[in-house]
Design a protein around this motif. Sequence first.
Motif, short mmCIF file in Angstrom:
data_model
loop_
_atom_site.label_atom_id
_atom_site.label_comp_id
_atom_site.label_asym_id
_atom_site.label_seq_id
_atom_site.Cartn_x
_atom_site.Cartn_y
_atom_site.Cartn_z
N LYS A 155 0.81 -1.23 0.11
CA LYS A 155 -0.03 -0.04 0.10
C LYS A 155 0.81 1.26 -0.11
CE LYS A 155 -4.01 -1.90 2.54
NZ LYS A 155 -4.66 -2.03 3.68
N GLN A 211 -1.89 11.49 -1.10
CA GLN A 211 -2.46 10.28 -1.15
C GLN A 211 -2.38 9.47 0.30
OE1 GLN A 211 -1.48 8.02 -4.71
NE2 GLN A 211 -0.35 9.91 -5.35
N ASP A 212 -2.39 10.24 1.10
CA ASP A 212 -2.36 9.59 2.84
C ASP A 212 -3.57 8.83 2.94
OD1 ASP A 212 -1.07 9.15 5.12
OD2 ASP A 212 -1.97 10.89 6.07
N ARG A 238 2.41 8.70 -0.87
CA ARG A 238 1.46 7.91 -0.16
C ARG A 238 1.72 8.57 1.22
NH1 ARG A 238 -1.93 4.37 -2.79
NH2 ARG A 238 -1.53 4.39 -4.89
N HIS A 239 1.61 7.45 2.30
CA HIS A 239 1.81 7.72 3.86
C HIS A 239 3.28 8.09 4.10
CE1 HIS A 239 0.69 7.86 8.04
NE2 HIS A 239 1.52 6.96 8.18
#
Length: 284
Positions: A155, A211-212, A238-239
Amino acid sequence: MQYFHHDNVRLRYQDVGRGAPVLLLHGLGSCTEDWLYQIAALSTNNRVIALDLRGHGQSAAVRQAYLMRQLAEDAQALMEHLQLPAYHVVGFSMGGMVAFELALHAKESVQSLVIINSGPQALANSAKKRWQLMLRQLIISVLGMRSLGRVIGRKLFPQPHQQALRERFESGMAKMDKTSYQLALRAISQFSVQSSLPRITQPTLVISSDQDYTPISHKAEYVRLMPNARLVVIENSRHATPIDQPDALNKVLTEFIGSQCRAGMQTQNPDSPTLQQQIGEHHA
């Protein structure tokens, strides 16, 4: 590597560079090594202290439940151990939660605050959040930490060219003590300082990736509750922004912390030279 003891727990930290101190607080299942790019960037002009939170990295594993505030007490104890009464704080994910606690309970010490992909509460107060927590616990119990690292890594780093990052993350999670991770999850699920946000008056930069796990709007909502905070968005991330977009993050970090260091020096002595001037004189 260096160690100190607090609350009967052996804690490991890194201490690099010179200048105004900056404390780095990593996320869940992480360690100081995941700040590699930020330590390199910030230590050019600052003294950078990166702590392995209890149960993480090379700090001692834990067997008793704790609260996020206790992690903040560990961090404050480290800065007192190093005789650093004033410092800037950068917290990522779970480390951001610790940073919130520090800003509230070590108010005189924390000069500025950077929160990366985190928020002021993570209570397991909804069916979705409880399910996410239960799912992680189930994967850990049945398949183990490496499998959890593989699931999360896909992810965090979904692109084909990020395979090395996925493997690095999975390897790091495999080394994480299972019980320590579960106790950290429990501490996160009990964390909330939402009602105290108006009391955090230090200059604060909240950084959100586009995109967290939680949307940008969530960060914007709590930033509005803080009297001296602003929001910056890092794109195409992302995160795990410190790892997947280190250059973009480092630019924002160095600019913000640099401005806070200069502002602090001018407050202490309006006629004093800037940090860059001091560094130049030191190396001359």
